[in-house]
Design a protein around this motif. Structure first.
Motif, PDB file in Angstrom:
ATOM      1  N   GLY A   1       0.781  -1.228   0.000  1.00  0.00           N
ATOM      2  CA  GLY A   1       0.000   0.000   0.000  1.00  0.00           C
ATOM      3  C   GLY A   1       0.811   1.276   0.000  1.00  0.00           C
ATOM      4  N   ASP A   2       2.115   1.177   0.291  1.00  0.00           N
ATOM      5  CA  ASP A   2       2.970   2.360   0.242  1.00  0.00           C
ATOM      6  C   ASP A   2       3.084   2.845  -1.209  1.00  0.00           C
ATOM      7  OD1 ASP A   2       3.405   1.976   2.920  1.00  0.00           O
ATOM      8  OD2 ASP A   2       5.534   1.511   2.746  1.00  0.00           O
ATOM      9  N   LEU A   3       3.528   4.073  -1.379  1.00  0.00           N
ATOM     10  CA  LEU A   3       3.791   4.609  -2.710  1.00  0.00           C
ATOM     11  C   LEU A   3       5.293   4.793  -2.884  1.00  0.00           C
ATOM     12  CD1 LEU A   3       1.017   7.359  -2.977  1.00  0.00           C
ATOM     13  CD2 LEU A   3       0.969   5.020  -3.882  1.00  0.00           C
ATOM     14  N   VAL A   4       5.780   4.537  -4.102  1.00  0.00           N
ATOM     15  CA  VAL A   4       7.177   4.742  -4.446  1.00  0.00           C
ATOM     16  C   VAL A   4       7.204   5.547  -5.738  1.00  0.00           C
ATOM     17  CG1 VAL A   4       9.355   3.633  -5.091  1.00  0.00           C
ATOM     18  CG2 VAL A   4       7.920   2.609  -3.323  1.00  0.00           C
ATOM     19  N   VAL A   5       7.975   6.623  -5.758  1.00  0.00           N
ATOM     20  CA  VAL A   5       8.104   7.463  -6.939  1.00  0.00           C
ATOM     21  C   VAL A   5       9.444   7.145  -7.597  1.00  0.00           C
ATOM     22  CG1 VAL A   5       8.151   9.816  -7.834  1.00  0.00           C
ATOM     23  CG2 VAL A   5       6.701   9.257  -5.863  1.00  0.00           C
ATOM     24  N   VAL A   6       9.377   6.675  -8.852  1.00  0.00           N
ATOM     25  CA  VAL A   6      10.568   6.325  -9.624  1.00  0.00           C
ATOM     26  C   VAL A   6      10.605   7.217 -10.852  1.00  0.00           C
ATOM     27  CG1 VAL A   6      11.784   4.495 -10.866  1.00  0.00           C
ATOM     28  CG2 VAL A   6      10.414   3.926  -8.838  1.00  0.00           C
ATOM     29  N   ASN A   7      11.641   8.029 -10.975  1.00  0.00           N
ATOM     30  CA  ASN A   7      11.784   8.947 -12.122  1.00  0.00           C
ATOM     31  C   ASN A   7      10.532   9.796 -12.344  1.00  0.00           C
ATOM     32  OD1 ASN A   7      14.399   8.445 -12.804  1.00  0.00           O
ATOM     33  ND2 ASN A   7      13.930   7.015 -14.446  1.00  0.00           N
ATOM     34  N   GLY A   8       9.913  10.253 -11.275  1.00  0.00           N
ATOM     35  CA  GLY A   8       8.749  11.113 -11.379  1.00  0.00           C
ATOM     36  C   GLY A   8       7.427  10.395 -11.574  1.00  0.00           C
ATOM     37  N   THR A   9       7.440   9.079 -11.699  1.00  0.00           N
ATOM     38  CA  THR A   9       6.216   8.295 -11.876  1.00  0.00           C
ATOM     39  C   THR A   9       5.884   7.591 -10.566  1.00  0.00           C
ATOM     40  OG1 THR A   9       6.732   7.939 -14.200  1.00  0.00           O
ATOM     41  CG2 THR A   9       5.114   6.466 -13.216  1.00  0.00           C
ATOM     42  N   GLN A  10       4.620   7.671 -10.173  1.00  0.00           N
ATOM     43  CA  GLN A  10       4.186   7.108  -8.894  1.00  0.00           C
ATOM     44  C   GLN A  10       3.702   5.676  -9.069  1.00  0.00           C
ATOM     45  OE1 GLN A  10       2.471   9.557  -5.535  1.00  0.00           O
ATOM     46  NE2 GLN A  10       0.645   8.889  -6.590  1.00  0.00           N
ATOM     47  N   PHE A  11       4.145   4.806  -8.154  1.00  0.00           N
ATOM     48  CA  PHE A  11       3.772   3.395  -8.159  1.00  0.00           C
ATOM     49  C   PHE A  11       3.287   3.003  -6.769  1.00  0.00           C
ATOM     50  CE2 PHE A  11       6.911   3.850 -11.470  1.00  0.00           C
ATOM     51  CZ  PHE A  11       6.465   3.030 -12.487  1.00  0.00           C
ATOM     52  N   LYS A  12       2.420   1.985  -6.727  1.00  0.00           N
ATOM     53  CA  LYS A  12       1.931   1.429  -5.460  1.00  0.00           C
ATOM     54  C   LYS A  12       2.652   0.114  -5.199  1.00  0.00           C
ATOM     55  CE  LYS A  12      -2.229  -0.420  -3.335  1.00  0.00           C
ATOM     56  NZ  LYS A  12      -3.559  -0.940  -3.639  1.00  0.00           N
ATOM     57  N   VAL A  13       3.047  -0.121  -3.955  1.00  0.00           N
ATOM     58  CA  VAL A  13       3.715  -1.365  -3.586  1.00  0.00           C
ATOM     59  C   VAL A  13       2.680  -2.482  -3.518  1.00  0.00           C
ATOM     60  CG1 VAL A  13       5.059  -2.546  -1.801  1.00  0.00           C
ATOM     61  CG2 VAL A  13       5.499  -0.138  -2.305  1.00  0.00           C
ATOM     62  N   GLU A  14       2.971  -3.582  -4.215  1.00  0.00           N
ATOM     63  CA  GLU A  14       2.092  -4.758  -4.243  1.00  0.00           C
ATOM     64  C   GLU A  14       2.708  -5.851  -3.376  1.00  0.00           C
ATOM     65  OE1 GLU A  14      -0.816  -4.757  -5.513  1.00  0.00           O
ATOM     66  OE2 GLU A  14      -0.685  -2.935  -6.709  1.00  0.00           O
ATOM     67  N   GLY A  15       2.104  -6.136  -2.242  1.00  0.00           N
ATOM     68  CA  GLY A  15       2.592  -7.198  -1.363  1.00  0.00           C
ATOM     69  C   GLY A  15       3.862  -6.800  -0.622  1.00  0.00           C
ATOM     70  N   TYR A  16       4.481  -7.797  -0.027  1.00  0.00           N
ATOM     71  CA  TYR A  16       5.715  -7.583   0.727  1.00  0.00           C
ATOM     72  C   TYR A  16       6.917  -7.815  -0.183  1.00  0.00           C
ATOM     73  CZ  TYR A  16       2.808  -7.523   4.858  1.00  0.00           C
ATOM     74  OH  TYR A  16       1.861  -7.186   5.788  1.00  0.00           O
ATOM     75  N   ALA A  17       8.050  -7.269   0.192  1.00  0.00           N
ATOM     76  CA  ALA A  17       9.272  -7.413  -0.604  1.00  0.00           C
ATOM     77  C   ALA A  17       9.683  -8.882  -0.690  1.00  0.00           C
ATOM     78  CB  ALA A  17      10.394  -6.592   0.017  1.00  0.00           C
ATOM     79  N   ASP A  18      10.181  -9.284  -1.861  1.00  0.00           N
ATOM     80  CA  ASP A  18      10.726 -10.626  -2.048  1.00  0.00           C
ATOM     81  C   ASP A  18      12.142 -10.637  -1.492  1.00  0.00           C
ATOM     82  OD1 ASP A  18       8.421 -11.457  -3.450  1.00  0.00           O
ATOM     83  OD2 ASP A  18       9.217 -10.645  -5.323  1.00  0.00           O
ATOM     84  N   ASP A  19      12.443 -11.607  -0.625  1.00  0.00           N
ATOM     85  CA  ASP A  19      13.730 -11.702   0.059  1.00  0.00           C
ATOM     86  C   ASP A  19      14.588 -12.759  -0.631  1.00  0.00           C
ATOM     87  OD1 ASP A  19      15.845 -12.089   1.809  1.00  0.00           O
ATOM     88  OD2 ASP A  19      14.578 -12.314   3.586  1.00  0.00           O
TER      89      ASP A  19
END
Length: 123
Positions: free
Chosen positions: A84-102
Motif C-alpha cells: 500500500g505504500d507509494l514509491v516514486v521512480v523517475n517522477g512516476t508514482q507506483f503502489k507497492v504490491e505485497g511484501y518485498a521478495d527476500d
C-alpha cells in the motif's frame, strides 16, 4: 580465528546503491462517515536502491495469472516499503504490491537483497 576462505569477504561485500527513489509510507488513522479507515500517505523520503527494471518473464508464463500483477521491480539492500505504500521512480508514482521478495537466504551466504513489486498509479 577466521575459518572462512579468502573469497568469503568479497562475497559478503555490500553492493552500491547508486539510485534514489522516493518512498511515501501508507498512513491510516480515524474513520470516514461510512466507518472505513481513512488512508493517506506520508511525505516523500529518499530511499537508495540498486536499480529498477520491468518484471521478469516468470509473470508472463505463470498459469492462470497466479502471480502478482506488477509493472516495475525495484531492487534494494533493505525492504524499505510495504503493501500500500507509494514509491516514486523517475517522477512516476507506483503502489507497492505485497511484501518485498527476500533473496538473502540462498546458498553460499550470497545476500543480494530484496525486490519490491510495484504497479503504476493512474489518475
Amino acid at each position: 580465528m577466521d575459518d572462512h576462505p579468502v573469497w568469503w569477504g568479497r562475497l559478503m561485500a555490500a553492493y552500491p546503491e547508486p539510485y534514489v527513489v522516493l518512498h511515501r509510507p501508507l498512513l491510516s488513522g480515524g474513520e470516514d462517515e461510512m466507518g472505513e479507515p481513512v488512508k493517506g500517505w506520508g511525505d516523500p523520503v529518499p530511499a537508495p536502491v540498486y536499480g529498477w527494471a520491468p518484471p521478469s518473464p516468470d509473470v508472463a508464463i505463470r498459469a492462470l495469472e497466479s502471480g502478482l500483477k506488477r509493472d516495475l521491480d525495484v531492487y534494494c539492500a533493505t525492504p524499505f516499503a510495504g503493501p500500500g505504500d507509494l514509491v516514486v521512480v523517475n517522477g512516476t508514482q507506483f503502489k507497492v504490491e505485497g511484501y518485498a521478495d527476500d533473496f538473502n537466504h540462498g546458498p553460499f551466504a550470497f545476500q543480494p537483497g530484496y525486490r519490491i513489486n510495484l504497479s503504476r498509479v493512474e489518475g
